[in-house]
Design a protein around this motif. Structure first.
Motif, PDB file in Angstrom:
ATOM      1  N   PRO A  16       0.875  -1.174   0.000  1.00  0.00           N
ATOM      2  CA  PRO A  16       0.000   0.000   0.000  1.00  0.00           C
ATOM      3  C   PRO A  16       0.919   1.232   0.000  1.00  0.00           C
ATOM      4  CG  PRO A  16      -0.503  -1.481   1.855  1.00  0.00           C
ATOM      5  CD  PRO A  16       0.769  -1.944   1.258  1.00  0.00           C
ATOM      6  N   ILE A  17       0.411   2.369  -0.438  1.00  0.00           N
ATOM      7  CA  ILE A  17       1.204   3.580  -0.208  1.00  0.00           C
ATOM      8  C   ILE A  17       0.773   4.112   1.146  1.00  0.00           C
ATOM      9  CG2 ILE A  17       1.835   4.151  -2.564  1.00  0.00           C
ATOM     10  CD1 ILE A  17      -0.568   6.075  -2.627  1.00  0.00           C
ATOM     11  N   TYR A  18       1.737   4.421   1.976  1.00  0.00           N
ATOM     12  CA  TYR A  18       1.450   4.696   3.384  1.00  0.00           C
ATOM     13  C   TYR A  18       1.117   6.164   3.612  1.00  0.00           C
ATOM     14  CZ  TYR A  18       3.680   0.158   3.562  1.00  0.00           C
ATOM     15  OH  TYR A  18       3.999  -1.165   3.330  1.00  0.00           O
ATOM     16  N   TYR A  19       0.224   6.392   4.564  1.00  0.00           N
ATOM     17  CA  TYR A  19      -0.077   7.761   4.978  1.00  0.00           C
ATOM     18  C   TYR A  19       1.141   8.339   5.672  1.00  0.00           C
ATOM     19  CZ  TYR A  19      -5.078   6.914   4.228  1.00  0.00           C
ATOM     20  OH  TYR A  19      -6.302   6.633   3.683  1.00  0.00           O
TER      21      TYR A  19
ATOM     22  N   ASP B 262       1.166   8.102   0.522  1.00  0.00           N
ATOM     23  CA  ASP B 262      -0.162   8.639   0.269  1.00  0.00           C
ATOM     24  C   ASP B 262      -0.211   9.969   1.018  1.00  0.00           C
ATOM     25  OD1 ASP B 262      -2.843   8.930  -0.234  1.00  0.00           O
ATOM     26  OD2 ASP B 262      -3.463   7.042   0.712  1.00  0.00           O
TER      27      ASP B 262
ATOM     28  N   TRP C 151      -8.827   8.311  -1.511  1.00  0.00           N
ATOM     29  CA  TRP C 151      -8.603   6.917  -1.929  1.00  0.00           C
ATOM     30  C   TRP C 151      -8.517   6.751  -3.449  1.00  0.00           C
ATOM     31  CZ3 TRP C 151      -6.887   2.567   0.194  1.00  0.00           C
ATOM     32  CH2 TRP C 151      -6.830   2.504   1.589  1.00  0.00           C
TER      33      TRP C 151
ATOM     34  N   TYR D 267      -0.950   2.737  -8.188  1.00  0.00           N
ATOM     35  CA  TYR D 267      -0.511   1.424  -8.677  1.00  0.00           C
ATOM     36  C   TYR D 267      -0.328   1.442 -10.198  1.00  0.00           C
ATOM     37  CZ  TYR D 267      -2.152  -0.311  -4.056  1.00  0.00           C
ATOM     38  OH  TYR D 267      -2.353  -0.547  -2.721  1.00  0.00           O
TER      39      TYR D 267
ATOM     40  N   SER E 231      -2.947  -5.198   4.837  1.00  0.00           N
ATOM     41  CA  SER E 231      -3.570  -5.805   5.995  1.00  0.00           C
ATOM     42  C   SER E 231      -5.085  -5.601   5.901  1.00  0.00           C
ATOM     43  CB  SER E 231      -2.956  -5.174   7.238  1.00  0.00           C
ATOM     44  OG  SER E 231      -3.291  -5.927   8.350  1.00  0.00           O
TER      45      SER E 231
ATOM     46  N   ASP F 195      -7.254  -3.863   7.340  1.00  0.00           N
ATOM     47  CA  ASP F 195      -7.850  -2.522   7.447  1.00  0.00           C
ATOM     48  C   ASP F 195      -8.257  -1.928   6.106  1.00  0.00           C
ATOM     49  OD1 ASP F 195      -5.137  -2.571   6.871  1.00  0.00           O
ATOM     50  OD2 ASP F 195      -4.688  -0.655   7.819  1.00  0.00           O
ATOM     51  N   ILE F 196      -7.578  -2.332   5.042  1.00  0.00           N
ATOM     52  CA  ILE F 196      -7.841  -1.684   3.757  1.00  0.00           C
ATOM     53  C   ILE F 196      -8.274  -2.685   2.684  1.00  0.00           C
ATOM     54  CG2 ILE F 196      -6.373   0.288   4.281  1.00  0.00           C
ATOM     55  CD1 ILE F 196      -4.183  -0.889   2.592  1.00  0.00           C
TER      56      ILE F 196
ATOM     57  N   HIS G 123      -9.975  -2.128  -1.254  1.00  0.00           N
ATOM     58  CA  HIS G 123      -9.197  -2.757  -2.336  1.00  0.00           C
ATOM     59  C   HIS G 123      -9.993  -3.810  -3.097  1.00  0.00           C
ATOM     60  CE1 HIS G 123      -5.451  -0.899  -0.859  1.00  0.00           C
ATOM     61  NE2 HIS G 123      -4.957  -1.195  -2.048  1.00  0.00           N
TER      62      HIS G 123
ATOM     63  N   TYR H  30      -2.248  -8.562  11.736  1.00  0.00           N
ATOM     64  CA  TYR H  30      -1.907  -7.335  12.440  1.00  0.00           C
ATOM     65  C   TYR H  30      -0.920  -7.629  13.550  1.00  0.00           C
ATOM     66  CZ  TYR H  30      -4.753  -3.241  11.432  1.00  0.00           C
ATOM     67  OH  TYR H  30      -5.260  -2.099  10.915  1.00  0.00           O
TER      68      TYR H  30
HETATM   69  N1  MSP Z   1      -2.809   5.150   2.525  1.00  0.00           N
HETATM   70  C1  MSP Z   1      -3.588   3.993   2.740  1.00  0.00           C
HETATM   71  C2  MSP Z   1      -3.313   2.945   1.698  1.00  0.00           C
HETATM   72  C3  MSP Z   1      -3.517   3.385   0.273  1.00  0.00           C
HETATM   73  S1  MSP Z   1      -3.065   2.137  -0.852  1.00  0.00           S
HETATM   74  C4  MSP Z   1      -3.725   2.616  -2.298  1.00  0.00           C
HETATM   75  C5  MSP Z   1      -3.251   3.412   4.119  1.00  0.00           C
HETATM   76  N2  MSP Z   1      -2.090   3.753   4.671  1.00  0.00           N
HETATM   77  S2  MSP Z   1      -1.548   3.261   6.097  1.00  0.00           S
HETATM   78  O1  MSP Z   1      -0.366   4.035   6.359  1.00  0.00           O
HETATM   79  O2  MSP Z   1      -2.568   3.302   7.065  1.00  0.00           O
HETATM   80  O3  MSP Z   1      -1.074   1.797   5.872  1.00  0.00           O
HETATM   81  C6  MSP Z   1      -1.906   0.686   6.110  1.00  0.00           C
HETATM   82  C7  MSP Z   1      -1.117  -0.576   5.898  1.00  0.00           C
HETATM   83  O4  MSP Z   1       0.075  -0.570   6.732  1.00  0.00           O
HETATM   84  C8  MSP Z   1      -1.817  -1.855   6.279  1.00  0.00           C
HETATM   85  O5  MSP Z   1      -2.693  -2.325   5.292  1.00  0.00           O
HETATM   86  C9  MSP Z   1      -0.621  -2.776   6.487  1.00  0.00           C
HETATM   87  O6  MSP Z   1      -0.061  -3.102   5.252  1.00  0.00           O
HETATM   88  C10 MSP Z   1       0.339  -1.869   7.223  1.00  0.00           C
HETATM   89  N3  MSP Z   1       0.077  -1.870   8.673  1.00  0.00           N
HETATM   90  C11 MSP Z   1      -0.215  -0.774   9.447  1.00  0.00           C
HETATM   91  N4  MSP Z   1      -0.383  -1.167  10.731  1.00  0.00           N
HETATM   92  C12 MSP Z   1      -0.232  -2.486  10.841  1.00  0.00           C
HETATM   93  C13 MSP Z   1      -0.128  -3.389  11.937  1.00  0.00           C
HETATM   94  N5  MSP Z   1      -0.338  -3.020  13.181  1.00  0.00           N
HETATM   95  N6  MSP Z   1       0.241  -4.663  11.660  1.00  0.00           N
HETATM   96  C14 MSP Z   1       0.575  -5.083  10.385  1.00  0.00           C
HETATM   97  N7  MSP Z   1       0.505  -4.241   9.366  1.00  0.00           N
HETATM   98  C15 MSP Z   1      -0.157  -3.017   9.481  1.00  0.00           C
HETATM   99  O7  MSP Z   1      -4.053   2.643   4.621  1.00  0.00           O
END
Ligand code: MSP
Length: 466
Positions: free
Chosen positions: A9-12, A49, A224, A231, A256, A258-259, A263, A287
């Motif tokens: 995923p692209i991370y916040y 993100d 979103w 991608y 994970s 959460d998203i 998806h 998680y």
């Molecule tokens: N920005 C969105 C994703 C957009 S993708 C088109 C997002 N970002 S996030 O920073 O919240 O990242 C979520 C992802 O980080 C989860 O789906 C997982 O891959 C990873 N994780 C974040 N916390 C986690 C845990 N506590 N345990 C395992 N992985 C988790 O959602």
């Protein structure tokens, strides 16, 4: 040659990366390395993100401009990935002008196709998730992910005709054309779709930190939609419908739970709307919790990747992450458990084996005969994301070898019966060289060091005891 396109995923960027983000990224790196060893043509995409209300609020909270804030946080992701030896092919930022331009082109196309219309949105929204919620999703009126009450939102808004894709999505997921693993997650996605998909609001009147809608500059795009298109833009896509870039579609997308929902719905619907192929597989891992609790800054129990690498080294950290979660399951971690596992498996296990054998070989100088360590169904285990099983299997061999040294009293044997000692050493060295190869996607640096130690008979201890 097979192509292999894999994404995180692209991370916040409202904060720096924690161990959850790190886990996903390391898993993708391991899979990418494995496929490179299989001689596949690999493209590994990750990124950040950077738009939306949550990020804007985080920037405001520390009195920084959004731009300055996201630049800083994005750098912290890049730094950590470098520290962990992550070999991505591209790092996509949603604030990149080329990404923004492509997103606008794509959204305009959806509008032209009649898939976007104006209406009135009224409902619940969790800013932590940046996702819409229904009262069914809440526990005691709160979002279970973020422990906050969602905001109620009422505004004029543009909608994307998600409902139109319900039947197609259902069929594609049911038939595994879009495969979702593990099966429980597939069922979860299907049961969500079966409740009926509503059109979704895709514009924000009050969020200025976002991509302006090309056909109405009073609004920005729902974060979103901006995010999903990474991608595609991460491969150089310019926003053209029916125009799949090289490497597309993804072979595997990791994330994970959460998203998963978004998806399995919005993302593939967008692709259908843009006449592009769907990802082949989505893998949903578990998680991490820390001592039974969700990791959070306010609880003060967050495990930061820098601290992990500081304590266990690059490969130590990679190993611990990869061996912690069983297939699709959640897992609890603590510094105590991590340290215990590091000492048992790495310091006393692999590290000790390599150092004992290379020392005993100082005088005898037995040469390394190549041995391929046979792990039953290794390919299948990788395909099934059974990383823990692969590592367990390798570590059984390590335990066996350490026991073999004890049983043979090898340190005496090399003196009392050099011929027999040599034979035993030969077996061990072949085994170690096989281990050195098979661990390489997981522990790339250690793999090289082992090969070097076997060649030269010299080297620093691999994993100093903690
Ligand atoms: N920005 C969105 C994703 C957009 S993708 C088109 C997002 N970002 S996030 O920073 O919240 O990242 C979520 C992802 O980080 C989860 O789906 C997982 O891959 C990873 N994780 C974040 N916390 C986690 C845990 N506590 N345990 C395992 N992985 C988790 O959602």
């Amino acid at each position: 040659m097979n192509k292999f396109y894999i994404t995180t995923p692209i991370y916040y960027v409202n904060d720096k990366p924690h161990i959850g983000h790190t886990y996903t990224t390391v898993v993708v790196d391991v899979l990418a390395r494995w496929h490179k060893i299989q001689k596949d043509q690999v493209f590994f995409l990750t990124g950040t993100d950077e738009h939306g209300a949550k990020i804007a609020a985080a920037a405001a909270a520390v009195g920084k401009s959004e731009k300055e804030f996201v630049d800083e946080k994005t750098q912290s992701f890049k730094d950590v990935w470098q520290k962990l030896n992550i070999e991505y092919n591209n790092f996509l930022r949603t604030t990149d002008p080329a990404h923004i331009a492509a997103v606008q082109t794509a959204i305009q196309h959806l509008k032209d196709k009649g898939l976007i219309y104006k209406g009135q949105y009224e409902g619940l929204y969790c800013q932590g998730c940046e996702q819409y919620k229904t009262s069914d999703d809440l526990i005691d009126g709160k979002c279970p992910e973020h422990q906050i009450e969602p905001q109620s939102m009422k505004e004029e808004s543009y909608f994307f005709k998600l409902s139109q894709f319900e039947k197609q999505l259902k069929e594609k997921i049911e038939s595994d054309e879009l495969e979702i693993k593990p099966t429980e997650r597939k069922n979860e996605a299907l049961s969500f779709i079966n409740k009926g998909l509503k059109d979704i609001s895709i514009s924000r009147a009050n969020v200025s930190w976002g991509v302006p809608l090309p056909f109405d500059k009073n609004y920005t795009l729902y974060v979103w939609l901006d995010a999903f298109l990474n991608y595609l833009t991460g491969l150089g896509w310019k926003g053209g419908a029916g125009n799949a870039p090289k490497f597309f579609p993804p072979d595997i997308q990791l994330m994970s739970k959460d998203i998963l929902r978004v998806h399995a719905t919005i993302w593939p619907a967008l692709l259908l709307a843009l006449e592009l192929p769907l990802p082949k597989k989505i893998f949903v891992h578990g998680y991490f919790t820390v001592q039974g609790q969700k990791m959070s800054k306010s609880l003060g129990n967050v495990i930061w990747p820098e601290d992990l690498v500081g304590k266990f080294g690059i490969d130590g950290s990679r190993y611990l992450l990869m061996s912690l979660l069983a297939y699709g399951q959640d897992g609890d971690i603590s510094w105590e458990k991590l340290t215990e596992k590091y000492n048992a498996d790495l310091a006393n296990g692999l590290g000790n084996l390599v150092s004992r054998v290379s020392k005993l070989n100082e005088n005898l100088k037995v040469k390394n005969k190549k041995l391929e360590l046979r792990i039953k169904n290794l390919e299948g285990l990788f395909d099934e994301f059974k990383f823990k099983e692969i590592l367990d299997e390798i570590w059984q061999q390590i335990a066996w070898a350490n026991k073999y040294i004890e049983e043979k009293k090898l340190w005496e044997l090399v003196k009392t019966d050099p011929k027999e000692g040599k034979k035993v050493l030969e077996n061990l060295i072949s085994l170690i060289s096989g281990i050195g190869e098979v661990i390489s996607p997981f522990l790339p640096e250690t793999s090289e060091k082992i090969i070097e130690i076997l060649k030269t008979g010299q080297g620093q201890p691999l994993f100093p005891r903690i």
